[in-house]
Write a protein that holds these residues in place. Structure first.
Motif, PDB file in Angstrom:
ATOM      1  N   GLN A  81       0.815  -1.215   0.000  1.00  0.00           N
ATOM      2  CA  GLN A  81       0.000   0.000   0.000  1.00  0.00           C
ATOM      3  C   GLN A  81       0.851   1.269   0.000  1.00  0.00           C
ATOM      4  O   GLN A  81       0.313   2.375   0.068  1.00  0.00           O
ATOM      5  CB  GLN A  81      -0.908   0.002   1.232  1.00  0.00           C
ATOM      6  N   ASP A  82       2.156   1.128  -0.081  1.00  0.00           N
ATOM      7  CA  ASP A  82       3.052   2.275   0.020  1.00  0.00           C
ATOM      8  C   ASP A  82       2.869   3.232  -1.158  1.00  0.00           C
ATOM      9  O   ASP A  82       2.551   2.811  -2.276  1.00  0.00           O
ATOM     10  CB  ASP A  82       4.503   1.805   0.091  1.00  0.00           C
ATOM     11  N   VAL A  83       3.086   4.503  -0.909  1.00  0.00           N
ATOM     12  CA  VAL A  83       2.980   5.502  -1.976  1.00  0.00           C
ATOM     13  C   VAL A  83       4.157   5.412  -2.944  1.00  0.00           C
ATOM     14  O   VAL A  83       4.075   5.894  -4.080  1.00  0.00           O
ATOM     15  CB  VAL A  83       2.907   6.936  -1.384  1.00  0.00           C
ATOM     16  N   ASP A  84       5.251   4.801  -2.506  1.00  0.00           N
ATOM     17  CA  ASP A  84       6.442   4.653  -3.344  1.00  0.00           C
ATOM     18  C   ASP A  84       6.201   3.523  -4.338  1.00  0.00           C
ATOM     19  O   ASP A  84       6.088   2.353  -3.966  1.00  0.00           O
ATOM     20  CB  ASP A  84       7.654   4.340  -2.460  1.00  0.00           C
ATOM     21  N   ALA A  85       6.136   3.861  -5.613  1.00  0.00           N
ATOM     22  CA  ALA A  85       5.883   2.860  -6.655  1.00  0.00           C
ATOM     23  C   ALA A  85       6.985   1.819  -6.702  1.00  0.00           C
ATOM     24  O   ALA A  85       6.741   0.653  -7.043  1.00  0.00           O
ATOM     25  CB  ALA A  85       5.742   3.541  -8.016  1.00  0.00           C
ATOM     26  N   GLY A  86       8.209   2.195  -6.352  1.00  0.00           N
ATOM     27  CA  GLY A  86       9.326   1.265  -6.355  1.00  0.00           C
ATOM     28  C   GLY A  86       9.155   0.171  -5.322  1.00  0.00           C
ATOM     29  O   GLY A  86       9.488  -0.994  -5.568  1.00  0.00           O
ATOM     30  N   ILE A  87       8.628   0.536  -4.164  1.00  0.00           N
ATOM     31  CA  ILE A  87       8.382  -0.461  -3.122  1.00  0.00           C
ATOM     32  C   ILE A  87       7.253  -1.385  -3.541  1.00  0.00           C
ATOM     33  O   ILE A  87       7.329  -2.606  -3.362  1.00  0.00           O
ATOM     34  CB  ILE A  87       8.065   0.232  -1.779  1.00  0.00           C
ATOM     35  N   ARG A  88       6.193  -0.831  -4.126  1.00  0.00           N
ATOM     36  CA  ARG A  88       5.092  -1.677  -4.596  1.00  0.00           C
ATOM     37  C   ARG A  88       5.574  -2.632  -5.682  1.00  0.00           C
ATOM     38  O   ARG A  88       5.144  -3.795  -5.745  1.00  0.00           O
ATOM     39  CB  ARG A  88       3.937  -0.815  -5.113  1.00  0.00           C
ATOM     40  N   HIS A  89       6.463  -2.160  -6.545  1.00  0.00           N
ATOM     41  CA  HIS A  89       7.019  -3.025  -7.602  1.00  0.00           C
ATOM     42  C   HIS A  89       7.844  -4.150  -6.985  1.00  0.00           C
ATOM     43  O   HIS A  89       7.795  -5.299  -7.460  1.00  0.00           O
ATOM     44  CB  HIS A  89       7.888  -2.193  -8.547  1.00  0.00           C
ATOM     45  N   THR A  90       8.587  -3.841  -5.930  1.00  0.00           N
ATOM     46  CA  THR A  90       9.368  -4.864  -5.233  1.00  0.00           C
ATOM     47  C   THR A  90       8.452  -5.950  -4.694  1.00  0.00           C
ATOM     48  O   THR A  90       8.735  -7.150  -4.819  1.00  0.00           O
ATOM     49  CB  THR A  90      10.169  -4.238  -4.076  1.00  0.00           C
ATOM     50  N   VAL A  91       7.320  -5.543  -4.098  1.00  0.00           N
ATOM     51  CA  VAL A  91       6.361  -6.501  -3.558  1.00  0.00           C
ATOM     52  C   VAL A  91       5.795  -7.384  -4.677  1.00  0.00           C
ATOM     53  O   VAL A  91       5.669  -8.603  -4.525  1.00  0.00           O
ATOM     54  CB  VAL A  91       5.226  -5.767  -2.825  1.00  0.00           C
ATOM     55  N   ASP A  92       5.477  -6.772  -5.800  1.00  0.00           N
ATOM     56  CA  ASP A  92       4.899  -7.516  -6.924  1.00  0.00           C
ATOM     57  C   ASP A  92       5.864  -8.561  -7.492  1.00  0.00           C
ATOM     58  O   ASP A  92       5.428  -9.564  -8.061  1.00  0.00           O
ATOM     59  CB  ASP A  92       4.480  -6.561  -8.040  1.00  0.00           C
ATOM     60  N   LYS A  93       7.163  -8.318  -7.352  1.00  0.00           N
ATOM     61  CA  LYS A  93       8.167  -9.194  -7.956  1.00  0.00           C
ATOM     62  C   LYS A  93       8.702 -10.251  -6.980  1.00  0.00           C
ATOM     63  O   LYS A  93       9.581 -11.032  -7.357  1.00  0.00           O
ATOM     64  CB  LYS A  93       9.338  -8.356  -8.475  1.00  0.00           C
ATOM     65  N   ILE A  94       8.192 -10.290  -5.760  1.00  0.00           N
ATOM     66  CA  ILE A  94       8.692 -11.275  -4.792  1.00  0.00           C
ATOM     67  C   ILE A  94       8.460 -12.688  -5.305  1.00  0.00           C
ATOM     68  O   ILE A  94       7.359 -13.034  -5.743  1.00  0.00           O
ATOM     69  CB  ILE A  94       7.997 -11.092  -3.423  1.00  0.00           C
TER      70      ILE A  94
END
Length: 276
Positions: free
Chosen positions: A160-173
């Motif tokens: 849910q983070d506003v940082d798109a980079g962190i959300r992308h990291t979660v998606d790629k786990i």
């Protein structure tokens, strides 16, 4: 040089098979002081990883694993998540850390490590298992289900983070199960691991993050903890059964497997069919 060539051969095989992620764990270290030069070994490790990194295609990732000991008992070349993170940052964005939930010393806060690596955009994946003393490789969630739940809590919070980079990291786990089967049959043990993962993930989905944040803003320690704990204590078994039935799957996968008698059938194959 032999080690570097072996890593490069792995990249060539991955290119042929269409694989993109490398799970790298190195069973290297020493058993006694003076057996090896620790700083030289550190630099040799970086040199080897760097050669492999340069050979990666743009779609490939290096997931660097760590382990406190075994088989080396005095020092292991990549002994904890900090060392793995160090190598990843030295190499570049295609190098990330793989968290094996059994590769920590007793008392380690694994969900803290997960949160830290996600915030640094360096969490690449998991090897899920469970342990009581060290790298026991038990059925996922069998020893400490609350830890598994809290790992998913941190992942869903980062999603849910506003940082798109962190959300992308979660998606790629990358999620993998890494367990050995000592006294339990292989397939039922794996089914149990998957069911445990589904259960704790479903519970983590129930966490009211707004309620947690509101309690935190009031410095209400017990209120924030209660908002998390309520989700963990909720019985999600009926929900999971309903979802499986909607998908046309057995409501109870373990019972369905046992009723199929597949385990008995493969035992009849003789060598290579053992379920242990």
């Amino acid at each position: 040089r032999k080690a570097i060539n072996h890593l490069l051969e792995c990249v060539d095989i991955a290119k042929e098979t269409g694989s993109n992620d490398f799970s790298l764990w190195f069973a290297d270290g020493t058993n006694y002081p003076g057996q090896g030069d620790i700083r030289k070994r550190k630099n040799w490790m970086l040199e080897a990883l760097h050669e492999m990194y340069k050979a990666l295609t743009p779609d490939m990732r290096m997931l660097i694993e760590y382990k406190a000991f075994e088989p080396a008992f005095y020092h292991t070349d990549i002994a904890d998540w900090g060392m793995a993170y160090h190598y990843a940052t030295k190499l570049g964005p295609q190098a990330q850390v793989l968290v094996d939930t059994g590769h920590h010393l007793p008392g380690a806060n694994v969900e803290h490590i997960v949160a830290f690596l996600m915030d640094e955009k360096r969490l690449g994946g998991f090897h899920f298992n469970s342990y009581k003393y060290a790298d026991d490789d038990l059925i996922v969630g069998s020893s400490n289900p609350y830890e598994l739940f809290l790992i998913f809590y941190q992942i869903l919070n980062a999603a849910q983070d506003v940082d798109a980079g962190i959300r992308h990291t979660v998606d790629k786990i990358a999620y993998l199960i890494d367990q050995s089967h000592n006294i339990e049959p292989k397939i039922p043990a794996m089914i149990r691991s998957v069911l445990n993962v589904q259960t704790q993930y479903a519970k983590a989905l129930l966490i009211n993050h707004a309620e947690v944040e509101e309690a935190v803003s009031r410095q209400d320690v017990l209120g924030a903890e209660d908002a998390v704990r309520q989700a963990f204590e909720f019985d999600v078994a009926p929900l999971l059964k309903a979802i499986r039935e909607e998908q046309g799957l057995p409501a109870d996968p373990m019972k369905a497997y046992l009723a199929s008698e597949y385990g008995t059938q493969i035992l009849q194959r003789g060598k290579g069919g053992a379920s242990w």
